[in-house]
Design a protein around this motif. Structure first.
Motif, PDB file in Angstrom:
ATOM      1  N   THR A 143       0.876  -0.988  -0.178  1.00  0.00           N
ATOM      2  CA  THR A 143      -0.072   0.014   0.114  1.00  0.00           C
ATOM      3  C   THR A 143       0.769   1.238  -0.181  1.00  0.00           C
ATOM      4  O   THR A 143       1.621   1.348   0.882  1.00  0.00           O
ATOM      5  N   GLY A 144       0.689   2.247  -0.785  1.00  0.00           N
ATOM      6  CA  GLY A 144       1.355   3.516  -0.919  1.00  0.00           C
ATOM      7  C   GLY A 144       2.792   3.328  -1.343  1.00  0.00           C
ATOM      8  O   GLY A 144       3.435   4.198  -0.676  1.00  0.00           O
ATOM      9  N   GLY A 145       3.327   2.553  -2.139  1.00  0.00           N
ATOM     10  CA  GLY A 145       4.740   2.462  -2.202  1.00  0.00           C
ATOM     11  C   GLY A 145       4.929   1.305  -3.330  1.00  0.00           C
ATOM     12  O   GLY A 145       4.130   0.615  -3.800  1.00  0.00           O
ATOM     13  N   LYS A 146       6.384   1.426  -3.850  1.00  0.00           N
ATOM     14  CA  LYS A 146       6.471   0.466  -4.919  1.00  0.00           C
ATOM     15  C   LYS A 146       6.932  -0.773  -4.283  1.00  0.00           C
ATOM     16  O   LYS A 146       7.311  -1.029  -2.889  1.00  0.00           O
TER      17      LYS A 146
ATOM     18  N   GLY B 130       0.057  -4.719   2.190  1.00  0.00           N
ATOM     19  CA  GLY B 130       1.185  -4.654   3.193  1.00  0.00           C
ATOM     20  C   GLY B 130       1.470  -3.137   3.361  1.00  0.00           C
ATOM     21  O   GLY B 130       1.501  -2.139   2.522  1.00  0.00           O
ATOM     22  N   THR B 131       1.907  -2.822   4.472  1.00  0.00           N
ATOM     23  CA  THR B 131       2.334  -1.506   5.073  1.00  0.00           C
ATOM     24  C   THR B 131       3.531  -1.575   5.801  1.00  0.00           C
ATOM     25  O   THR B 131       3.832  -2.562   6.580  1.00  0.00           O
TER      26      THR B 131
ATOM     27  N   ILE C   9      10.230  -3.319   7.425  1.00  0.00           N
ATOM     28  CA  ILE C   9       9.333  -4.554   7.802  1.00  0.00           C
ATOM     29  C   ILE C   9       8.092  -4.209   7.481  1.00  0.00           C
ATOM     30  O   ILE C   9       7.730  -2.854   7.496  1.00  0.00           O
ATOM     31  N   TYR C  10       7.336  -5.246   6.704  1.00  0.00           N
ATOM     32  CA  TYR C  10       5.811  -4.856   6.127  1.00  0.00           C
ATOM     33  C   TYR C  10       5.001  -5.666   7.179  1.00  0.00           C
ATOM     34  O   TYR C  10       5.150  -6.810   7.350  1.00  0.00           O
ATOM     35  N   LEU C  11       3.750  -5.138   7.617  1.00  0.00           N
ATOM     36  CA  LEU C  11       2.452  -5.790   8.167  1.00  0.00           C
ATOM     37  C   LEU C  11       1.469  -5.998   6.822  1.00  0.00           C
ATOM     38  O   LEU C  11       1.345  -4.960   6.070  1.00  0.00           O
TER      39      LEU C  11
END
Length: 124
Positions: A87-90, A121-122, A113-115
């Motif tokens: 989400t919100g990124g490459k 994923g954020t 680190i992604y949740l």
């Protein structure tokens, strides 16, 4: 257990109850296989994870698991997978995955680190 992959086995993970063994091979499709390790029989049909290198896997429970790699995180339920999105990124190549309390966390190649929730994923 006589199996299984045509080239190297790069991931081996037991299910929480110890009955199933998830393996990923280093063939052209980075094939995923889930076996009943005592009988040697496939639990679900063999599946490709991705064309790029698979780097890890983690069980959520005895039916659900996730795989990660240089170009994917994929969430599986009884042998059927769906891709995750950041989400919100490459995209960031994923190198490892773990879970706690039913939530997946992965480690990215840029140090993040992604949740993961609902396939999204954020960075945390």
């Amino acid at each position: 257990l006589r199996c299984c992959h045509k080239r190297a086995v790069v991931v081996v993970e037991f299910s929480p109850n110890g009955q199933l063994l998830l393996t990923i091979g280093q063939d052209d499709k980075n094939s995923l296989k889930v076996f009943n390790w005592r009988s040697g029989k496939l639990q679900w049909p063999e599946q490709p994870t991705s064309r790029a290198k698979a780097t890890g896997a983690c069980w959520k429970d005895n039916r659900e698991y996730a795989t990660v790699g240089l170009d994917h995180i994929k969430f599986w339920s009884e042998g059927k997978g769906s891709m995750g999105k950041i989400t919100g990124g490459k995209w960031d190549p994923m190198f490892c995955v773990t879970q706690v309390d039913g939530k997946y966390f992965s480690g990215g190649g840029s140090g993040g680190i992604y949740l993961w929730a609902g396939g999204n994923g954020t960075r945390v």
